[in-house]
Design an enzyme around this catalytic site. Structure first.
Site, mmCIF file in Angstrom:
data_model
loop_
_atom_site.group_PDB
_atom_site.id
_atom_site.type_symbol
_atom_site.label_atom_id
_atom_site.label_comp_id
_atom_site.label_asym_id
_atom_site.label_seq_id
_atom_site.Cartn_x
_atom_site.Cartn_y
_atom_site.Cartn_z
ATOM 1 N N HIS A 54 0.813 -1.212 0.000
ATOM 2 C CA HIS A 54 0.000 0.000 0.000
ATOM 3 C C HIS A 54 0.849 1.266 0.000
ATOM 4 O O HIS A 54 0.483 2.269 -0.599
ATOM 5 C CB HIS A 54 -0.926 -0.014 1.223
ATOM 6 C CG HIS A 54 -2.017 1.007 1.168
ATOM 7 N ND1 HIS A 54 -3.129 0.871 0.361
ATOM 8 C CD2 HIS A 54 -2.179 2.185 1.816
ATOM 9 C CE1 HIS A 54 -3.920 1.918 0.516
ATOM 10 N NE2 HIS A 54 -3.369 2.725 1.393
ATOM 11 N N TYR A 57 4.411 0.262 -3.129
ATOM 12 C CA TYR A 57 4.126 -0.157 -4.520
ATOM 13 C C TYR A 57 5.187 -1.127 -5.034
ATOM 14 O O TYR A 57 5.631 -1.037 -6.169
ATOM 15 C CB TYR A 57 4.038 1.058 -5.457
ATOM 16 C CG TYR A 57 2.991 2.083 -5.093
ATOM 17 C CD1 TYR A 57 1.855 1.722 -4.382
ATOM 18 C CD2 TYR A 57 3.138 3.411 -5.456
ATOM 19 C CE1 TYR A 57 0.884 2.659 -4.050
ATOM 20 C CE2 TYR A 57 2.167 4.363 -5.132
ATOM 21 C CZ TYR A 57 1.043 3.976 -4.422
ATOM 22 O OH TYR A 57 0.076 4.896 -4.088
ATOM 23 N N HIS A 100 -10.152 2.594 -0.633
ATOM 24 C CA HIS A 100 -10.378 2.180 0.756
ATOM 25 C C HIS A 100 -11.193 0.893 0.724
ATOM 26 O O HIS A 100 -12.250 0.778 1.355
ATOM 27 C CB HIS A 100 -11.076 3.282 1.555
ATOM 28 C CG HIS A 100 -10.331 3.653 2.795
ATOM 29 N ND1 HIS A 100 -10.917 3.871 4.006
ATOM 30 C CD2 HIS A 100 -8.999 3.823 3.017
ATOM 31 C CE1 HIS A 100 -9.998 4.171 4.917
ATOM 32 N NE2 HIS A 100 -8.831 4.145 4.334
ATOM 33 N N HIS A 102 -10.392 -2.650 1.428
ATOM 34 C CA HIS A 102 -10.424 -3.625 2.524
ATOM 35 C C HIS A 102 -11.162 -3.098 3.756
ATOM 36 O O HIS A 102 -11.989 -3.813 4.334
ATOM 37 C CB HIS A 102 -9.001 -4.055 2.892
ATOM 38 C CG HIS A 102 -8.398 -5.024 1.918
ATOM 39 N ND1 HIS A 102 -8.819 -5.119 0.612
ATOM 40 C CD2 HIS A 102 -7.403 -5.940 2.068
ATOM 41 C CE1 HIS A 102 -8.103 -6.059 0.007
ATOM 42 N NE2 HIS A 102 -7.236 -6.566 0.857
ATOM 43 N N THR A 318 -5.196 6.916 13.225
ATOM 44 C CA THR A 318 -6.237 7.836 13.689
ATOM 45 C C THR A 318 -6.451 8.914 12.634
ATOM 46 O O THR A 318 -5.491 9.449 12.071
ATOM 47 C CB THR A 318 -5.819 8.469 15.028
ATOM 48 O OG1 THR A 318 -5.757 7.439 16.019
ATOM 49 C CG2 THR A 318 -6.811 9.540 15.465
ATOM 50 N N SER A 535 -4.048 -0.563 -5.486
ATOM 51 C CA SER A 535 -4.671 -1.439 -4.494
ATOM 52 C C SER A 535 -4.627 -2.864 -5.024
ATOM 53 O O SER A 535 -5.386 -3.226 -5.922
ATOM 54 C CB SER A 535 -6.125 -1.014 -4.228
ATOM 55 O OG SER A 535 -6.756 -1.930 -3.349
#
Length: 728
Positions: A54, A57, A100, A102, A318, A535
């Protein structure tokens, strides 16, 4: 002094704990070589996220080098938070798409919401004010309750975040196919506007310059999120629910406004969003780009609870956080600004001249890593691909019922109106949206000017699976045609490459061939790639998704005046531009009748795309056309039906095709509706009918399709709603 109970360096090696973090034996050995010793727990965690697929690459980097990334309008290409392209008058458009996938499979609401929040921060960190959101979504078929649940949650998450932060959602695409069962795709794109002199970079330089943390206090959410995004989904994935972050759009809004104010301060040196890999990636990447070292004193990091270890702080994802480097002695100016916006902030370290990434907690060293190797020496794997072998299949399309087929295609959720989803998004906040989501690219006025930005986000997964090389070209061309269809000049693109496990030779070959086709199309259409995301490992229990490269493209409209009268009227003439061939490979008709992809030969003429696109665009600007649609999924029959249903009116057309060819998806075709009294001069244009009649009627060489407009419109508009009314 606080003591954190963590495995020792020897325990990490002996028990191969690094494998649980996603590192191979060879990668662990490479870390040992770089450090000259065995890594401790925090250090191995840092390497594992920075060297994850991620973030690094490592399987796709060689393919990304194929893409053209420069051009006369490109101000900033790949390597920063987003791409920047000149639109004249000292203004630029900033844009990027991210995945986004997964997180959304595990927790659809928060996965989608934080996907939107993350891409917004990428744009804001460049210094741009966001003006558009787009999304590309793929799920399994809506006949399954699990897919209904995922779809419902993702749409709610996109709306819940985007609506609160005050950015309109103006375009996108949604498809449903069994190949995405258990592994939905959630790709979010954001577009912003900036003046040239406000463009920021994520860089840390200037010895002694302070490093400032701002945003939500760090918690334990999202730890190893980048690693989680770099592995296949399995039965154990549900247990990784804590890897999914929690967004707070209200804090996100305050952070956005505070950041846009901070970039006006001349003392700002660099800024970067804390995205994937959180504080680790933002701080180490900024140091690498600045050719500097960095020292963080982790006891100064604002935390949500006591006892969060350095390992947890550095790997936490976070949400709603930024990292800044400012000139020494001016830190209070920035802290006061963030206090004004009621945001937590603190000076947590400084830039050094050591070229080391050093982390301490109350004086104890928890990491001491050379900056450049961490950032630049991630392994790159060049594997041996192998084209998948398929038995030749010649499907028979000669005996279809055209009327029944049209209604079935029109009412499948992939082809039907997406109003069920779009109605949950704020499309007009900011009062600058000119074209809302529905049938066309989204268009948003550049405030205070006559300019507008058109944007689209498109994928053609079945085409890519049918023929990866030609399909790669087709997905770029589809985005190009959608921008042409609203009269905009295509400028540049961003991409999100969604594929299965690249360690499988067939998947690796799909990636190689399709990116080669995409790069060729980018060059021919003059749409350089300025940003993007990869991804991989999108598989569930060993079953891969279709190869799904998604292209986000932006276009410039110099003067929006023509859009005031850009709508069809009763009696306007419908023209077909192009030619129909029996092209069914990867088509919706093929899926409907045979539920497979037969891997038939298809091709696209990129030179013709440019000539045809420029002619149509000029006709739109000259006020000769009232509506334009690229003929895509479902072919000319479905596209004419969608136009009629969208405007809730009839149309009549005479087509020189057989019944099956009504649904052929030949590349490069358009439907243009010319205003009454306007002559058109477009190569290959043929008058085929009239807009605004009482009924919907298509005549072919084999017969006639006649539908009641109200029934057809209800089927198109109500298809998804009907699926979603069942209990989920």
């Amino acid at each position: 002094m606080v003591k954190f109970l963590e495995p020792t360096a020897n325990e990490i090696k002996e028990n191969k704990l690094y494998q649980d973090m996603g590192l191979s034996d060879k990668e662990y050995d490479k870390v040992v070589d770089i450090l000259g010793r065995m890594p401790n727990y925090t250090e191995i965690g840092i390497f594992s996220v920075m060297w994850s697929e991620h973030c690094s690459y490592k399987h796709s980097k060689p393919f990304l080098k194929q893409f053209p990334t420069t051009g006369e309008r490109v101000l900033m290409g790949p390597g920063e938070g987003a791409g920047v392209v000149d639109i004249g008058d000292n203004q630029a458009v900033v844009f990027k798409v991210e995945s986004h996938n997964h997180p959304s499979a595990i927790e659809p609401y928060q996965g989608a919401a934080t996907g939107v929040g993350g891409i917004v921060r990428d744009i804001v960190s460049i210094g741009a004010r966001p003006i558009q959101l787009l999304n590309s979504l793929r799920f399994g078929e809506l006949t399954e309750k699990q897919n209904q649940r995922l779809f419902k949650g993702v749409v709610a998450g996109i709306g819940g975040y985007g609506n609160c932060i005050g950015i309109p959602t103006v375009a996108g695409e949604i498809e449903f196919d069994r190949q995405y069962e258990g592994n939905p795709l959630v790709n979010a794109m954001c577009v912003g506007i900036i003046d040239h002199d406000k463009i920021q970079k994520g860089t840390a330089k200037g010895e002694g310059n302070p490093v400032i943390y701002v945003g939500l206090k760090t918690g334990r959410d999202g730890i190893h999120g980048a690693t989680f995004a770099s592995e296949e989904l399995s039965e154990e994935s549900e247990s990784k629910r804590p890897s999914v972050q929690i967004g707070d759009p209200f804090v996100g809004k305050k952070l956005m406004e505070a950041t846009l104010k901070a970039i006006t301060f001349p003392e700002l040196v660099g800024i970067q969003d804390m995205g994937a890999a959180g504080l680790t990636s933002s701080s180490s990447e900024m140091a690498a780009k600045g050719g500097s070292g960095i020292h963080l004193e982790l006891e100064k990091v604002p935390t949500r609870e006591a006892g969060i270890s350095p390992y947890e702080m550095m790997l936490s994802e976070t949400q709603e956080r930024m990292l800044l480097v400012v000139e020494k002695g001016t830190e209070q100016k920035f802290l006061d600004l963030f206090d004004h916006y009621e945001l937590d902030s603190a000076v947590i370290g400084e830039v050094t001249d050591t070229d080391r990434f050093v982390l301490t907690y109350e004086g104890e060293v928890f990491a001491d890593i050379p900056v450049q190797p961490l950032s630049d020496e991630a392994p790159v794997y060049v594997l041996e691909g192998r084209a998948a072998q398929f038995d030749a299949v010649n499907h028979d399309y000669s005996n279809i019922d055209a009327q029944d087929t049209l209604m079935k295609l029109l009412s499948h959720p992939t082809m039907a109106s997406k109003n069920w989803a779009y109605s949950q998004y704020d499309q007009q906040v900011g009062a600058n949206t000119i074209i809302k989501p529905g049938l066309s690219a989204g268009v948003t006025r550049v405030e205070g000017t006559k300019k507008a930005i058109a944007a689209t986000l498109d994928g053609e997964a079945r085409y890519v699976f049918n023929n990866p090389y030609e399909g790669g070209k087709m997905v770029v061309a589809e985005a190009y045609r959608n921008l042409i269809s609203v009269g905009s000049l295509p400028l540049a693109m961003t991409d999100c490459l969604n594929y299965g496990n690249p360690e499988k030779p067939e998947i690796y070959q799909q990636l190689a061939d399709s990116t080669r086709g995409m790069a060729e199309a980018c060059g021919a259409l003059n749409t350089p790639v300025v940003s993007g995301n990869v991804s991989l490992y999108n598989e569930t229990k060993g079953d891969a998704i279709f190869p799904t490269p998604v292209v986000g493209m932006v276009g410039l409209i110099e003067d929006v005046d023509y859009l005031v009268d850009f709508k069809p009227s009763k009696g306007d003439t419908i023209y077909f531009v192009g030619e129909v061939k029996p092209d069914f490979g990867g088509s919706q008709l093929e899926k409907l009748l045979f539920n497979e992809v037969a891997h038939t030969d298809v091709a696209i003429d990129l030179e013709q795309e440019v000539a045809r696109g420029e002619a149509i665009r000029q006709h739109i600007i000259d006020g000769k056309l009232g509506h334009v649609q690229a003929v895509g999924k479902g072919g000319i029959g479905v596209k004419l039906a969608q136009i009629a249903a969208y405007f809730n009116t009839g149309l009549e057309a005479q087509l020189d095709v057989n019944d099956a060819e009504l649904f052929a998806e030949t590349q490069g075709n358009y439907i243009v509706i010319a205003k009454q009294g306007k002559e058109i001069d477009i190569d290959g244009a043929e008058a085929i009918g009239t807009f605004g009649t009482e009924s919907f009627k298509l005549s072919t060489n084999q017969g006639e399709v006649t539908l009641d407009v109200n029934r057809m419109t209800e089927a198109w508009k109500g298809a998804i709603h009907a699926c979603m009314t069942s209990e989920v």
